[in-house]
Write an enzyme that holds these catalytic residues in place. Structure first.
Site, PDB file in Angstrom:
ATOM      1  N   ASP A  82       0.819  -1.210   0.000  1.00  0.00           N
ATOM      2  CA  ASP A  82       0.000   0.000   0.000  1.00  0.00           C
ATOM      3  C   ASP A  82       0.859   1.269   0.000  1.00  0.00           C
ATOM      4  OD1 ASP A  82      -2.559   1.036  -0.043  1.00  0.00           O
ATOM      5  OD2 ASP A  82      -2.645   1.313   2.130  1.00  0.00           O
ATOM      6  N   HIS A  83       0.471   2.231  -0.794  1.00  0.00           N
ATOM      7  CA  HIS A  83       1.082   3.583  -0.789  1.00  0.00           C
ATOM      8  C   HIS A  83       2.604   3.581  -0.762  1.00  0.00           C
ATOM      9  CE1 HIS A  83      -2.397   6.172  -0.506  1.00  0.00           C
ATOM     10  NE2 HIS A  83      -2.933   5.340   0.354  1.00  0.00           N
ATOM     11  N   HIS A 215      -9.907   5.081  -0.988  1.00  0.00           N
ATOM     12  CA  HIS A 215      -9.018   5.144   0.175  1.00  0.00           C
ATOM     13  C   HIS A 215      -9.743   5.802   1.348  1.00  0.00           C
ATOM     14  CE1 HIS A 215      -4.989   3.959  -1.391  1.00  0.00           C
ATOM     15  NE2 HIS A 215      -5.675   4.033  -2.514  1.00  0.00           N
ATOM     16  N   GLY A 217     -11.200   4.479   4.302  1.00  0.00           N
ATOM     17  CA  GLY A 217     -12.493   3.906   4.647  1.00  0.00           C
ATOM     18  C   GLY A 217     -12.948   4.110   6.089  1.00  0.00           C
ATOM     19  N   VAL A 238      -9.303  -0.098   4.252  1.00  0.00           N
ATOM     20  CA  VAL A 238      -9.548   0.136   5.681  1.00  0.00           C
ATOM     21  C   VAL A 238      -8.263  -0.161   6.448  1.00  0.00           C
ATOM     22  CG1 VAL A 238     -10.855  -0.583   7.712  1.00  0.00           C
ATOM     23  CG2 VAL A 238     -11.977  -0.533   5.473  1.00  0.00           C
ATOM     24  N   THR A 240      -7.012   2.327   9.635  1.00  0.00           N
ATOM     25  CA  THR A 240      -7.045   2.855  11.003  1.00  0.00           C
ATOM     26  C   THR A 240      -7.973   2.044  11.914  1.00  0.00           C
ATOM     27  OG1 THR A 240      -6.633   5.027  10.063  1.00  0.00           O
ATOM     28  CG2 THR A 240      -7.424   4.986  12.320  1.00  0.00           C
TER      29      THR A 240
HETATM   30  P1  13P Z   1      -8.125   4.513   6.774  1.00  0.00           P
HETATM   31  O1  13P Z   1      -6.943   4.449   7.665  1.00  0.00           O
HETATM   32  O2  13P Z   1      -8.842   5.807   6.870  1.00  0.00           O
HETATM   33  O3  13P Z   1      -9.022   3.353   6.926  1.00  0.00           O
HETATM   34  O4  13P Z   1      -7.564   4.499   5.261  1.00  0.00           O
HETATM   35  C1  13P Z   1      -6.977   3.327   4.786  1.00  0.00           C
HETATM   36  C2  13P Z   1      -6.370   3.511   3.445  1.00  0.00           C
HETATM   37  O5  13P Z   1      -6.881   4.198   2.598  1.00  0.00           O
HETATM   38  C3  13P Z   1      -5.138   2.750   3.181  1.00  0.00           C
HETATM   39  O6  13P Z   1      -4.616   3.021   1.935  1.00  0.00           O
END
Ligand code: 13P
Length: 291
Positions: A82-83, A215, A217, A238, A240
């Site tokens: 991710d990212h 992104h 969520g 999702v 956090t």
């Molecule tokens: P949240 O942390 O708001 O759930 O976002 C997750 C996200 O977009 C990971 O790329």
């Protein structure tokens, strides 16, 4: 065998008008719990790791656990980086066996974003069995080492979308539409639904070709989640929420059992809590029974 890349899974989801949960994990207990919950609900699944936990645990370790869990499961499961804003590290994870890579070059101007994203798409497609996600505009908030202040956040320009997809040859597209990573300051963040609708029409209006990623969520209300899915979001991120479940459950367990010193019991409590959160998201995203 249920090791898959994300593209096929998400083309099917887009056509079926549901979304697949893409859940960020930071340790192996979370990873196992996410798979167990998705397996219970017969839901397709995307496991994701951000760059810091990936570096900490090492991509080969995460891939080995992923492959073992996926091999012993009946549902399709993808492992997504991710990212990642580091081109070389994207390649490292692709080499290690990740089946989906997000190159996040969205902080650069569009020409550099296209260049870096194309490099990773070409690399992954040459290796085979790996799909690639790119982002245009910036999702605000904090996700791992990628931090963007809200006032810097730029939404995705629909007029740039076709050029971006054609020049990068990515498989999945993440447009910034106002969602943010982390806990929102307000219960009702301002999201640009109209923009998402336009982008969906541009890319998928005459046949589904490029699945869309939502992104941020965690902080979204259930009706907003459903609306984003109905407008064509088919990968729903999702992170956090699961970090909070892990930390809050650990804290609560230790507070309630201060003299126990039994890590296995803490792991069980965390597993149960994570599975409960995955159940919640699977219900909202409509992906139960879609494996
Ligand atoms: P949240 O942390 O708001 O759930 O976002 C997750 C996200 O977009 C990971 O790329």
């Amino acid at each position: 065998m249920s090791i898959v890349d994300a593209k096929e899974m998400l083309l099917k989801a887009t056509k079926g008008k549901y979304a697949v949960g893409a859940f960020n994990v930071t340790n192996i207990i979370q990873m196992e719990a996410v798979v167990a919950a998705a397996e219970n609900r017969k839901s397709p699944l995307i496991i994701q790791s951000s760059v810091s936990p990936t570096k900490f645990l090492r991509p080969e370790v995460l891939v080995a656990v992923y492959r073992t869990l996926a091999d012993n499961s009946t549902i399709p499961i993808c492992l997504h980086l991710d990212h990642c804003d580091d081109v070389e590290y994207c390649k490292t994870c692709a080499d290690a066996g990740y089946t989906n890579i997000m190159i996040d070059a969205s902080k650069h101007d569009i020409a550099t974003n296209i260049l870096q994203t194309r490099e990773i798409a070409d690399y992954c497609h040459r290796l085979g069995g790996i799909s690639v996600e790119g982002e245009l505009g910036t999702v605000c908030g904090i996700e791992d080492q990628v931090k963007v202040a809200e006032d810097e956040a730029a939404l995705c320009d629909p007029l740039q979308v076709l050029e971006f997809i054609e020049k990068t040859s990515i498989d999945l597209f993440a447009p910034a539409i106002g969602t943010a990573h982390g806990v929102y300051k307000t219960k009702f963040p301002k999201l640009d639904f109209e923009r998402l609708y336009r982008i969906f029409q541009i890319l998928n209006g005459s046949g589904v070709k490029t699945p869309l990623v939502i992104h941020g969520g965690t902080g979204l209300q259930p009706d907003v989640v459903k609306k984003l899915v109905s407008l064509g979001g088919s990968k729903f991120n999702v992170s956090t929420d699961l970090k909070h479940a892990l930390i809050d459950t650990t804290y609560q367990y230790i507070s309630a059992h201060p003299d126990e010193y039994n890590p296995g019991k803490i792991d069980q409590a965390v597993r149960k809590s994570i599975m409960g959160r995955i159940d919640y998201w699977i219900d909202l995203l409509g992906c139960a029974g879609m494996a």
